[in-house]
Design an enzyme around this catalytic site. Structure first.
Site, mmCIF file in Angstrom:
data_model
loop_
_atom_site.group_PDB
_atom_site.id
_atom_site.type_symbol
_atom_site.label_atom_id
_atom_site.label_comp_id
_atom_site.label_asym_id
_atom_site.label_seq_id
_atom_site.Cartn_x
_atom_site.Cartn_y
_atom_site.Cartn_z
ATOM 1 N N LYS A 18 0.997 -1.481 -0.396
ATOM 2 C CA LYS A 18 0.019 0.329 0.239
ATOM 3 C C LYS A 18 0.631 1.062 -0.249
ATOM 4 C CE LYS A 18 -3.884 -1.508 -0.434
ATOM 5 N NZ LYS A 18 -4.915 -1.565 -1.342
HETATM 6 N N1 PMP Z 1 -3.810 -8.154 1.225
HETATM 7 C C1 PMP Z 1 -3.540 -6.978 2.462
HETATM 8 C C2 PMP Z 1 -3.324 -7.144 4.127
HETATM 9 C C3 PMP Z 1 -4.253 -5.850 2.606
HETATM 10 O O1 PMP Z 1 -4.242 -4.613 3.168
HETATM 11 C C4 PMP Z 1 -5.071 -5.554 0.807
HETATM 12 C C5 PMP Z 1 -5.378 -4.386 0.746
HETATM 13 N N2 PMP Z 1 -6.420 -4.057 1.540
HETATM 14 C C6 PMP Z 1 -5.547 -6.517 0.241
HETATM 15 C C7 PMP Z 1 -4.463 -7.565 0.280
HETATM 16 C C8 PMP Z 1 -6.035 -6.282 -1.345
HETATM 17 O O2 PMP Z 1 -4.732 -5.361 -2.270
HETATM 18 P P1 PMP Z 1 -5.521 -4.411 -3.217
HETATM 19 O O3 PMP Z 1 -6.510 -3.431 -2.010
HETATM 20 O O4 PMP Z 1 -5.132 -3.543 -4.205
HETATM 21 O O5 PMP Z 1 -7.103 -5.120 -4.283
#
Ligand code: PMP
Length: 465
Positions: free
Chosen positions: A54
């Site tokens: 992120k």
């Molecule tokens: N795994 C975790 C621990 C996350 O915090 C996130 C983000 N919400 C994701 C996977 C998924 O990524 P994205 O939001 O880019 O789909």
């Protein structure tokens, strides 16, 4: 402006310059243990300064807001988040001189609050137990603070710069790191920023690259109704802006149990500590790799580290209590197995049903307690909202006969204490000193109610053998 004194050194200009460029590593041990025909490699987003994928969208969203003027020098960023996005935003905010306010519910683990405060962010905690339109709710508070502080709200679920960050950085990195030979990309989907962003780049390079979304069972991306599950950060009960199903060749649903067990397995076997959503992605990637050709290269995206889940996925007591681990032979499961099979596994009542219905149901099955659960089986642990008890109902009706026609949710008592199917019978007996009945969880889901009578019958049958 880069400090000229850094010229010729390997000193990065700031922590932001260390975002991205994460390594790709062959999952050597998993490939051996699982006897995979092809190469399985992990994109390790844990080496980002904030410890997760992120950091990338956080930076991109802030830079775009600076360009558009939505974020002015010294401004404030407000975002309802308790997780990785908060960390990324807080790092960028620290470097670029913004204030950060994160809004979260009181359900969040205290260490998540401490983590964001450690970066100098302000954290506002809202009660989880209020309606979304209540002034104190998470949504309303975030809205009010954005307005009052004239703040920028990145809104990662709708912000196009979230997937763009991955198209600009993660996609090209993976393409280059595999010398353009990647055949499959597997990632969990939450906001869908990572999967969609990476997919856009890879499909542009080679339309034959297969994109596989891993999704928790129950989430809408794999056709679920959005009912709750336990894996954090992935899956949704709505379709975010970046959800682009035409880019995904396949969506694989993975259970909480498989996600958690895989996270533990990878951490132990491979020495790479990953979280539940990473475990989910690896579980899907192994399915994909099993049917791949020897020359294929399957890349699995690992968004964050298992460090954030030490009190859950990596805590044996927590795992056992949710019915993910078996602690001993003489377990709660043995009692349930021996129980009269004519007793339906989970008797329950819906919150909207009447007390009269609950009483009829208890009488018909000769039980004295029922859990109150939303929806229909299989339930998630989070769908249990309380319980009704014969004795308590009797007392309420004696005081006020009209209770008979009230909704169960208006009169119900606390939830029954929970025990995992693999936990010991001794623990069940100890808990039954103070509770009339226990709710047994298996694979994170309510399976059955266990009472003193069940245990007595079990002992009786054992003695007869
Ligand atoms: N795994 C975790 C621990 C996350 O915090 C996130 C983000 N919400 C994701 C996977 C998924 O990524 P994205 O939001 O880019 O789909």
């Amino acid at each position: 402006m880069v400090d000229a004194r850094l010229e010729g050194t390997q000193i990065a200009d700031s922590v932001i310059d260390l975002f991205g460029g994460t390594p790709l590593v062959r999952m050597k041990r998993i490939m051996e243990v699982e006897d995979l025909p092809c190469v399985l490699a992990m994109k390790m987003e844990t080496t980002n300064p904030g410890g997760s994928s992120k950091d990338r969208p956080a930076l991109e969203m802030i830079l775009a807001a600076e360009r558009s003027g939505e974020l002015q020098p010294g401004g404030t960023i407000v975002e309802p988040t308790s997780g990785n996005t908060g960390v990324g935003l807080a790092i960028v905010a620290a470097q670029r001189g913004y204030d950060c306010v994160f809004v979260m519910t009181d359900k969040v683990a205290p260490e998540k609050i401490s983590l964001l405060k450690a970066y100098g962010a302000e954290v506002v905690v809202c009660p989880v137990a209020v309606a979304p339109d209540d002034e104190r709710s998470y949504y309303k508070v975030a809205e009010r603070l954005t307005h009052e502080r004239n703040a920028f709200r990145p809104n990662q679920y709708a912000n196009p710069n979230n997937p763009i960050s991955h198209t600009k950085t993660t996609g090209p990195e993976i393409w280059e790191q595999t010398a353009g030979r990647i055949t499959h990309f597997v990632a969990g989907a939450g906001t869908c920023g990572s999967i969609t962003g990476v997919a856009r780049y890879l499909k542009e390079q080679n339309p034959d690259v297969k994109i596989i979304a891993a999704d928790p069972e129950g989430s809408v991306f794999s056709g679920g109704s959005g009912r709750p599950y336990l894996v954090e950060g992935v899956g949704e009960d709505f379709f975010p802006a970046a959800w682009e199903p035409e880019l995904y060749d396949e969506t694989i649903a993975i259970s909480d149990a498989d996600s958690f067990m895989m996270a533990r397995h990878v951490s132990q076997v491979e020495g790479i500590l990953i979280g539940g959503s990473g475990g989910m992605a690896v579980a899907a990637a192994i399915q994909v790799a099993r049917r791949a050709d020897p020359d294929d290269i399957v890349v699995v995206f690992n968004p964050d580290s298992g460090r954030g889940y030490l009190s859950r996925v990596f805590d044996d007591d927590w795992m056992a209590n949710f019915g993910f681990l078996t602690e001993c032979d003489e377990s709660v499961g043995a009692v349930l197995e021996a129980r009269n099979p004519s007793i339906e596994n989970l008797l329950y009542v819906n919150p909207g049903e009447t007390v009269r219905t609950a009483i009829d149901r208890m009488r018909a099955s000769s039980v004295s307690q029922l859990p109150v659960c939303k929806n229909t089986p299989p339930f998630a642990a989070a769908e249990v909202s309380g319980s009704v008890d014969e004795l308590e109902l009797m007392e309420s009706i004696a005081d006020e006969p009209a209770v008979m026609d009230k909704a169960v949710e208006d009169v119900m008592g606390d939830k029954l204490p929970t025990i995992g199917i693999g936990q010991s019978l001794d623990l069940a007996i100890e808990m039954l000193h103070t509770a009339p009945a226990l709710l047994v969880l298996s694979g994170g889901r309510p399976l059955s109610v266990l009472t003193r009578t069940d245990i007595l019958s079990f002992f009786e049958a054992q003695a007869e053998r």
